[in-house]
Design a protein around this motif. Sequence first.
Motif, PDB file in Angstrom:
ATOM      1  N   SER A   1      46.407  39.078  39.110  1.00  0.00           N
ATOM      2  CA  SER A   1      45.569  39.908  40.196  1.00  0.00           C
ATOM      3  C   SER A   1      44.446  38.985  40.810  1.00  0.00           C
TER       4      SER A   1
ATOM      5  N   TRP B   1      43.154  42.272  46.334  1.00  0.00           N
ATOM      6  CA  TRP B   1      42.136  43.194  46.880  1.00  0.00           C
ATOM      7  C   TRP B   1      40.744  42.593  46.900  1.00  0.00           C
TER       8      TRP B   1
ATOM      9  N   GLU C   1      44.242  46.202  37.149  1.00  0.00           N
ATOM     10  CA  GLU C   1      44.468  44.724  36.687  1.00  0.00           C
ATOM     11  C   GLU C   1      45.201  44.861  35.410  1.00  0.00           C
TER      12      GLU C   1
ATOM     13  N   VAL D   1      48.956  40.725  43.110  1.00  0.00           N
ATOM     14  CA  VAL D   1      48.313  41.703  43.871  1.00  0.00           C
ATOM     15  C   VAL D   1      46.786  41.172  44.136  1.00  0.00           C
TER      16      VAL D   1
ATOM     17  N   LEU E   1      48.866  45.668  35.843  1.00  0.00           N
ATOM     18  CA  LEU E   1      49.661  44.471  36.382  1.00  0.00           C
ATOM     19  C   LEU E   1      50.040  43.482  35.330  1.00  0.00           C
TER      20      LEU E   1
END
Length: 487
Positions: A131, A105, A121, A103, A124
Amino acid sequence: MARAQPVIVWFRDDLRLSDHPALHEAASRGVPVVGLYVRDEESRALMPPAVRRLGGATRWWLAQSLRALRKSLEAIGGTLVLRTGPAASVIATLARETDARAVLWNDVAQAPHQAVGRDVEAALATDGIDSQIFAGDLLVDPKVIRNKDNRALRVFTPFWRRVQGLGDPPEPLPPPRKLKSISGVVSEALDDWGLEPTRPDWAGGLRESWTPGEAAAQAQLKAFLDDSISGYAGNRDRPDRDGTSRLSPHLRFGEISPRQVWHAARFVAAEHPRLAGDIDKFLSELGWREFCRHLLFDAPDMADRNLQEQFDAFPWKRDAHALKAWQRGLTGYPIVDAGMRELWHTGVMHNRVRMVVASFLVKHLLIDWRAGEAWFWDTLVDADAGSNPANWQWVAGSGADAAPYFRVFNPILQGEKFDPDGAYVRRWVPELAQLPNDLIHQPWTATPIELASAGIELGKTYPPPIVDHKRGRERALAAYATIRGKD
């Protein structure tokens, strides 16, 4: 054959495709990309200071911006998934659903947003999912510009000098040309989120005034630099002219990035050296946004707490009647009322007039700056968590680089200087439109015959001044004197 593991890109206050580091990295990996926006109104309650709940005007803008982002993603083969709930739980769940490998961002350099990011974070990591976080919110990381006490600089000029001394920020990244996507991912319906008003539908003026979205942001920047930058240094103070960039709500939602604005402006300055002064002034306004965000990094509760503690003892007045008159644009001071009505109709207010109306509330009426900040937070489409409270505290004198306490804007003189022909007042306070220029900023000085010929009856068609300017100024100075020298 096993399906390729996708990458999730979590969109936050960065609703664009170009100069989007997280999306750029995801697209470069050649795997499917799942775009995600999370409406998280739960995580904010778990931490002080909280992520602020959007006001009415920004909720309206968010709905339009998400529609534009979805359309842009779909045009290059991507998709945008909408989910509601705590970000950590929502993102971890979607990662499991899609068998995502990572993921990505862009960071939001504000304490509550970063706390939510850390929760994401951790969630995950529990599932063994990577992350990756990128800088994409500011020109300069707040940790880079510090004073000798390792704090953010509190005065704008040396701050901006330091930013400029670092040279140009990195070149903006191009948007991805093509994305791969996966099918079968469930998304909530944007219309079910209730972001837009229905009964009553008060957003007609917003729809009339704005086109949210990345394409509109890029078009607005180009139009401004092509047509309006010449003379900007002076025109930006004239509410009767179309002299501002109108980029602030686009920047607020990340439909355009600060470094895109920077590089576009620098390119124009290089091509047209005669515009260098106007460009420098324009970029200093971008710098003020940066300054406010850096202040917010150090003082995440800036919307609630005076940056200068002696203001905790300030003798604010509680006056619901005066506050309501100010909110409705019925103070009896035409430039103030024009600004407040422009705000209600369009979701913005001219920058010069923002200072005048804020000074009037805080100093003429002695109403706590937090009441004004809250009203602006709800009604501005560009309500920014850094600029909004920082600007209000600047006017009140309680903030960083604050205006001197004895500076009390005279709304009559401000109107006469910056709206000399009364065009701004006539547009937003039409009941005064027939007054001549020498009376339009102080209608209470007109003779009965002059008022009658203009169709005005003070106290009925337009209010008399809610407070006398001279008396209001003296009262403000006396109030400020009570806290001078207090630590």
